[in-house]
Motif scaffolding. Structure first.
Motif, PDB file in Angstrom:
ATOM      1  N   LEU A   1      -4.033  -6.951  -6.594  1.00  0.00           N
ATOM      2  CA  LEU A   1      -4.996  -6.301  -5.689  1.00  0.00           C
ATOM      3  C   LEU A   1      -6.406  -6.391  -6.273  1.00  0.00           C
ATOM      4  O   LEU A   1      -7.380  -6.593  -5.541  1.00  0.00           O
ATOM      5  CB  LEU A   1      -4.619  -4.825  -5.474  1.00  0.00           C
ATOM      6  CG  LEU A   1      -3.349  -4.551  -4.661  1.00  0.00           C
ATOM      7  CD1 LEU A   1      -3.011  -3.058  -4.704  1.00  0.00           C
ATOM      8  CD2 LEU A   1      -3.519  -5.018  -3.212  1.00  0.00           C
TER       9      LEU A   1
ATOM     10  N   ALA B   1      -9.524  -8.228  -4.541  1.00  0.00           N
ATOM     11  CA  ALA B   1     -10.745  -7.478  -4.229  1.00  0.00           C
ATOM     12  C   ALA B   1     -11.997  -8.287  -4.543  1.00  0.00           C
ATOM     13  O   ALA B   1     -13.037  -8.131  -3.897  1.00  0.00           O
ATOM     14  CB  ALA B   1     -10.760  -6.158  -5.004  1.00  0.00           C
TER      15      ALA B   1
ATOM     16  N   LEU C   1     -13.848  -2.528  -1.712  1.00  0.00           N
ATOM     17  CA  LEU C   1     -12.723  -1.627  -1.489  1.00  0.00           C
ATOM     18  C   LEU C   1     -13.203  -0.211  -1.191  1.00  0.00           C
ATOM     19  O   LEU C   1     -14.263   0.197  -1.635  1.00  0.00           O
ATOM     20  CB  LEU C   1     -11.829  -1.588  -2.735  1.00  0.00           C
ATOM     21  CG  LEU C   1     -11.113  -2.878  -3.139  1.00  0.00           C
ATOM     22  CD1 LEU C   1     -10.092  -2.577  -4.230  1.00  0.00           C
ATOM     23  CD2 LEU C   1     -10.437  -3.532  -1.948  1.00  0.00           C
ATOM     24  N   THR C   2     -12.390   0.509  -0.454  1.00  0.00           N
ATOM     25  CA  THR C   2     -12.644   1.936  -0.230  1.00  0.00           C
ATOM     26  C   THR C   2     -12.082   2.733  -1.405  1.00  0.00           C
ATOM     27  O   THR C   2     -11.348   2.187  -2.242  1.00  0.00           O
ATOM     28  CB  THR C   2     -11.945   2.418   1.051  1.00  0.00           C
ATOM     29  OG1 THR C   2     -10.524   2.275   0.861  1.00  0.00           O
ATOM     30  CG2 THR C   2     -12.366   1.578   2.251  1.00  0.00           C
TER      31      THR C   2
ATOM     32  N   ASP D   1      -9.758   4.998  -1.303  1.00  0.00           N
ATOM     33  CA  ASP D   1      -8.294   5.002  -1.195  1.00  0.00           C
ATOM     34  C   ASP D   1      -7.708   3.708  -1.757  1.00  0.00           C
ATOM     35  O   ASP D   1      -6.696   3.724  -2.456  1.00  0.00           O
ATOM     36  CB  ASP D   1      -7.858   5.142   0.273  1.00  0.00           C
ATOM     37  CG  ASP D   1      -7.797   6.601   0.697  1.00  0.00           C
ATOM     38  OD1 ASP D   1      -8.038   7.471  -0.167  1.00  0.00           O
ATOM     39  OD2 ASP D   1      -7.533   6.863   1.883  1.00  0.00           O
ATOM     40  N   GLU D   2      -8.344   2.587  -1.410  1.00  0.00           N
ATOM     41  CA  GLU D   2      -7.826   1.290  -1.879  1.00  0.00           C
ATOM     42  C   GLU D   2      -7.938   1.160  -3.397  1.00  0.00           C
ATOM     43  O   GLU D   2      -7.038   0.640  -4.053  1.00  0.00           O
ATOM     44  CB  GLU D   2      -8.574   0.144  -1.174  1.00  0.00           C
ATOM     45  CG  GLU D   2      -8.172   0.011   0.298  1.00  0.00           C
ATOM     46  CD  GLU D   2      -9.080  -0.936   1.091  1.00  0.00           C
ATOM     47  OE1 GLU D   2      -8.605  -1.516   2.081  1.00  0.00           O
ATOM     48  OE2 GLU D   2     -10.273  -1.086   0.715  1.00  0.00           O
TER      49      GLU D   2
ATOM     50  N   THR E   1      -5.189   3.210  -4.977  1.00  0.00           N
ATOM     51  CA  THR E   1      -3.903   2.498  -4.922  1.00  0.00           C
ATOM     52  C   THR E   1      -3.847   1.402  -5.984  1.00  0.00           C
ATOM     53  O   THR E   1      -2.849   1.233  -6.690  1.00  0.00           O
ATOM     54  CB  THR E   1      -3.710   1.835  -3.537  1.00  0.00           C
ATOM     55  OG1 THR E   1      -3.770   2.853  -2.540  1.00  0.00           O
ATOM     56  CG2 THR E   1      -2.373   1.117  -3.448  1.00  0.00           C
TER      57      THR E   1
END
Lengths: 257, 257
Positions: free
Chosen positions: A123, A127, A134-135, A137-138, A141
């Motif tokens: 991830l 990104a 990314l937000t 939340d992302e 995670t």
């Protein structure tokens, strides 16, 4: 003799040893999963430093494996270290039942693999080429895989060896893992390379979204402190015995490396 | 339904399933270590194909992972596949005791790691830049790690699941592993790339010592046949039930891919 971290290194081994001590597990037992998690972490660093990944020249104040030797050696070193981690948790000298050793192996594989640390790294790479940053939340995670999964496994080693309730240390680990990553982002902005023993400022230079870029430096520091408070509260049920893990949590956000 | 190899692929899974069948282990149990050994083998192929290792563009008739995607994806794919292998042997659905699952994990780690497959690969790389070609003993040691260790683990999965005597299948595996590598060297000289689904002739072109270069083609073929005879004899104690593993041994030296 108490196992101690040195300058922020071997935090994961410390978590294993201390979570085991909370459950009256002997050091002769807990040293095995402690070494296993350090081998696993070391493999991830060796592979992450490769030219095709983060392309880093320095790590812990030394040339990275592919700089000191070559890329093939770095790939194989990481591969062997991952296998070594599994060898150490499954070893009969862990002196735990087969069920416990198999469960440690299973959960370590899940924490390290394609739904854990490797997912987080993938991830992170994705990104870098994403159309939009990314937000929050992302990023949360992403870090839960990249950093959080091994920290969680380390913190749960004690109750797993003792076949005891995991919930307090699970809450501790969740808050600690996130605080750890936020502090990493803070160090990337505020740290100096010599103290950190690795390159800093890379995320900011690459325009990557981080906890600091999304929250701002001061809010990121406050968030990290609040997570550390949560982590300390979560293990208060262990009384005075929990002090060293509570100090570790405070240390995680005080460290500059 | 009997698990079958297709065109020489998944020999390791076949070994697990058949060695388990010899010990009356249900397929629902043995499918787990069978998948584990294929995940482990697949990880080794993905990493071996990397530009810094063997730099191969084709594998099983398809572009290699780093050609189809990129190097970072190939490193991470291999890393995740290795973790997946350990997840599958430790899984409760293996329906074996914790001791058996922990022992499968321990022995798989030893077979795959720095004293097993990774060592074999490192010796292979070192041989490329050595001052003098390897001797027959050195190549035998190299192959025992690179190919032999996983083949041995696969062949011993059955007796380990059944907690039965391993000696017959250990002898079978030792002879089979060596025959397998000799045949690989023969294919590198005599095979064609389309049938093999990968590049051939690379070892000869690189001037690497192989069983064929050291023994000569005809003597290498005779040696492989004699090892296959040894392998078949070793498991004759299982009677008719051993026929499929004996056919596999014959197949290993008949294959062209």
């Amino acid at each position: 003799m108490r196992y101690a971290t040195r300058g922020g290194k071997r935090v994961r081994a410390f978590l294993v040893m201390e979570s085991a001590r909370l459950h009256d597990i002997a050091q002769a037992q807990s040293i095995w999963p402690a070494c296993a998690i350090e081998a696993m972490h070391a493999y991830s660093l060796v592979h992450d430093d490769l030219p095709c990944m983060d392309d880093d020249d320095m790590r812990r104040g030394q040339p990275t494996v592919h700089r000191k030797w070559d890329e093939a050696t770095a790939v194989l070193t990481g591969d062997a270290l991952q296998a070594l981690a599994f060898e150490m948790v499954a070893h009969p000298d862990v002196s735990a039942s087969g069920d416990v050793r198999a469960h440690l192996g299973l959960t370590l594989a899940q924490a390290a693999g394609g739904q854990g640390m490797v997912l987080g790294q993938a991830l992170d790479i994705a990104a870098e080429t994403a159309d939009s940053p990314l937000t929050l939340d992302e990023i949360t995670t992403l870090q839960a895989g990249k950093t959080g999964a091994l920290i969680r496994w380390a913190a749960l080693a004690g109750p797993r060896l003792a076949e005891a309730d995991e919930s307090a240390l699970a809450s501790y680990a969740e808050a600690l893992g996130l605080a750890f990553q936020i502090q990493d982002d803070i160090i990337d902005v505020t740290g100096d390379a010599q103290a950190a023993g690795k390159a800093v400022g890379k995320d900011a230079a690459a325009g990557k979204a981080t906890f600091v870029s999304l929250l701002g430096l001061e809010a990121a520091k406050r968030r990290a402190q609040s997570l550390v408070d949560q982590a300390c509260d979560a293990i208060s049920c262990y009384g005075d015995k929990a002090q060293s893990l509570q100090r570790l949590a405070q240390f995680v956000i005080a460290r500059q490396t």
